[in-house]
Enzyme design. Structure first.
Site, PDB file in Angstrom:
ATOM      1  CG  ASN A 252      -3.795   2.890  10.487  1.00 50.83           C
ATOM      2  OD1 ASN A 252      -4.320   3.898  10.008  1.00 50.83           O
ATOM      3  ND2 ASN A 252      -2.610   2.911  11.031  1.00 50.83           N
TER       4      ASN A 252
ATOM      5  CB  ALA B 225      -0.947  -0.005   1.194  1.00 49.36           C
ATOM      6  CB  THR B 226       4.070   2.201   1.618  1.00 46.69           C
ATOM      7  OG1 THR B 226       3.626   1.859   2.936  1.00 46.69           O
ATOM      8  CG2 THR B 226       4.955   3.428   1.689  1.00 46.69           C
TER       9      THR B 226
ATOM     10  CD  GLN C  32      -5.797  -1.709   8.901  1.00 44.75           C
ATOM     11  OE1 GLN C  32      -6.483  -2.663   9.263  1.00 44.75           O
ATOM     12  NE2 GLN C  32      -4.495  -1.689   9.079  1.00 44.75           N
TER      13      GLN C  32
ATOM     14  CB  CYS D  31       4.391   3.462  10.666  1.00 47.12           C
ATOM     15  SG  CYS D  31       3.642   2.306   9.546  1.00 47.12           S
TER      16      CYS D  31
ATOM     17  CB  ALA E 229      -1.334  -9.241  -0.147  1.00 45.23           C
TER      18      ALA E 229
HETATM   19  C1  LIG Z   1      -0.531  -1.071   6.713  1.00 49.42           C
HETATM   20  C2  LIG Z   1      -1.094   0.181   6.163  1.00 49.42           C
HETATM   21  C3  LIG Z   1      -0.432   0.884   5.135  1.00 49.42           C
HETATM   22  C4  LIG Z   1       0.900   0.436   4.588  1.00 49.42           C
HETATM   23  O1  LIG Z   1       0.766  -0.758   3.884  1.00 49.42           O
HETATM   24  P1  LIG Z   1       2.055  -1.566   3.365  1.00 49.42           P
HETATM   25  O2  LIG Z   1       1.501  -2.581   2.437  1.00 49.42           O
HETATM   26  O3  LIG Z   1       2.652  -2.181   4.589  1.00 49.42           O
HETATM   27  O4  LIG Z   1       2.966  -0.612   2.715  1.00 49.42           O
HETATM   28  C5  LIG Z   1      -1.026   2.020   4.642  1.00 49.42           C
HETATM   29  N1  LIG Z   1      -2.212   2.448   5.102  1.00 49.42           N
HETATM   30  C6  LIG Z   1      -2.879   1.798   6.073  1.00 49.42           C
HETATM   31  C7  LIG Z   1      -4.206   2.316   6.530  1.00 49.42           C
HETATM   32  C8  LIG Z   1      -2.343   0.652   6.639  1.00 49.42           C
HETATM   33  O5  LIG Z   1      -3.002   0.022   7.608  1.00 49.42           O
END
Ligand SMILES: *Cc1c(COP(=O)(O)O)cnc(C)c1O
Length: 400
Positions: free
Chosen positions: A157, A73-74, A185, A332, A206
């Protein structure tokens, strides 16, 4: 029951054994490169990617051609935000641009906005209400003539609050502004269908839905040129030229399987998990009447509980409770001493923010684990002396 009990499913979820099984052949006999067009090894890999892309697309009501695989997601968020800014700059040399986002966003969004800010992009960080919700009218008011994007997370999150995405998407449509959502999420836990709630860009991952780490997706509406995205990784032109690099076929196969399982089991699973979450909250509240919950009481993810223990220190509770894996906030921000920006955004005093634990239940959480965790939390909270400097006098603010 195995200890420690894992209640940090917002940080990551365990890999479902059925997902692992779907991945294994692509580490061993089907090791081919999905871009190798000349032989059977490549075709097998390509076929697996096609199947998985369809499964991921189906989970969110998209077309396969609208799914770009990324490392998570990042990366998806970086591609969406930076890619759009750069796309506008390339297309029409435009420099002045504005983005609208919200105070409770993940650092992946907030820090990307900050980075874009250094290259001259203006951005507005909207306040949220005591439940952590962005007001659709506030989105509307924040949109300016040169606003290129609104980015609002689907579900939070830390406190689990679900955003009024339908109304926000209507505002964006009416104003002709693109909408991105960090749905990391939400996807796999609640129905996310971009046909009924038309976001233009959607980031998800994933490993938050029982798939492997290191694989995610960016949904990009349509295959035409309406969304001018500039790639952030150049190379062999994979993924419609938006994300070059040899595809991680085993991870993609796992992502697909995870998406298929989520689609099939989401409804039943969220009911079961919500009952366990409610049980956890009831047990803790019954024994500790001064605690309070954060997040929206109804529009909230079934697996999430954010509980404030006034007068205690969450970090000390965590240290005293090594047999229960919970966190103080997002994974994080755990490395940073700052109290959670999300809890501050919903109006918590910093002493209360530092007295808050985040619980995240999941597919594999059992009733026995929940009862054990509740008992341990109560013991630890009752045993920790309220510190005088944390005296709690304004804690009723926003309580529910
Ligand atoms: C975990 C998370 C991310 C980051 O996702 P990654 O796949 O670990 O980079 C971004 N946004 C939210 C809301 C998350 O919970």
């Amino acid at each position: 029951m195995r200890l420690p009990v894992y209640l940090d499913n917002q940080a990551t979820t365990p890999l479902d054994p059925r997902v692992l099984e779907a991945m294994l052949p692509y580490f061993t006999e089907h090791f081919g490169n999905a871009a190798s067009k000349a032989h059977e090894f490549g075709w097998m890999a390509e076929a697996a990617v096609d199947v998985a892309r369809g499964q991921v697309a189906r989970l969110i009501g998209a077309d396969s051609s609208e799914i770009i695989f990324t490392s998570g997601a990042t990366e998806s968020i970086n591609l969406a935000l930076k890619g759009l800014v750069e796309g506008h700059r390339r297309r029409n040399g435009r420099q002045e641009m504005h983005i609208v986002t919200a105070a409770t966003e993940h650092h992946a969004v907030l820090d990307t906005c900050k980075a874009l800010g250094m290259s001259g992009v203006r951005y507005t960080v909207l306040r949220v209400d005591h439940f952590g919700r962005v007001e659709p009218d506030a989105v509307s008011r924040a949109i300016q003539d040169d606003t290129i994007l609104v980015s609002v997370m689907w579900a939070n999150n830390e406190i689990g609050t679900i955003a009024p995405m339908s109304e926000i998407s209507e505002v964006c449509r009416a104003k002709g502004v693109l909408l991105h959502s960090d749905a990391t999420q939400a996807v796999g836990k609640i129905p996310v269908d971009i046909r009924s709630i038309p976001a233009d860009l959607l980031s998800f991952s994933a490993h938050k839905m029982y798939g492997p780490k290191g694989i995610g997706a960016l949904y990009v509406r349509g295959t035409g040129q309406r969304i001018p995205l500039a790639p952030q990784i150049d190379g062999g032109g994979h993924e419609r030229g938006l994300r070059s690099g040899t595809l991680n076929v085993p991870a993609i196969a796992g992502f697909g399987k995870a998406a298929k399982l989520a689609a099939a089991e989401m409804e039943e699973e969220s009911k079961r998990v919500a009952e366990l979450r409610d049980l956890l909250e009831r047990q803790i509240c019954a024994a500790l009447p001064d605690v309070f919950m954060n997040g929206h009481p109804v529009d909230r993810l079934a697996n999430s509980a954010s509980i404030t223990f006034p007068g205690r220190r969450a970090d000390a509770m965590i240290l005293a409770m090594k047999d229960v894996a919970v966190s103080t906030g997002s994974a994080c921000s755990s490395a940073m001493p700052e109290p959670s920006h999300v809890l501050q955004a919903i109006g918590r005093l910093s002493a209360d923010a530092r007295a808050t634990l985040r619980f995240g239940l999941g597919r594999f959480t059992t009733e026995e684990e929940v009862l054990y965790a509740a008992r341990r939390v109560v013991e630890v909270a009752a045993g920790s002396q309220p510190a005088a400097e944390l005296f709690h006098s304004f804690g009723n603010q926003g309580r529910h």
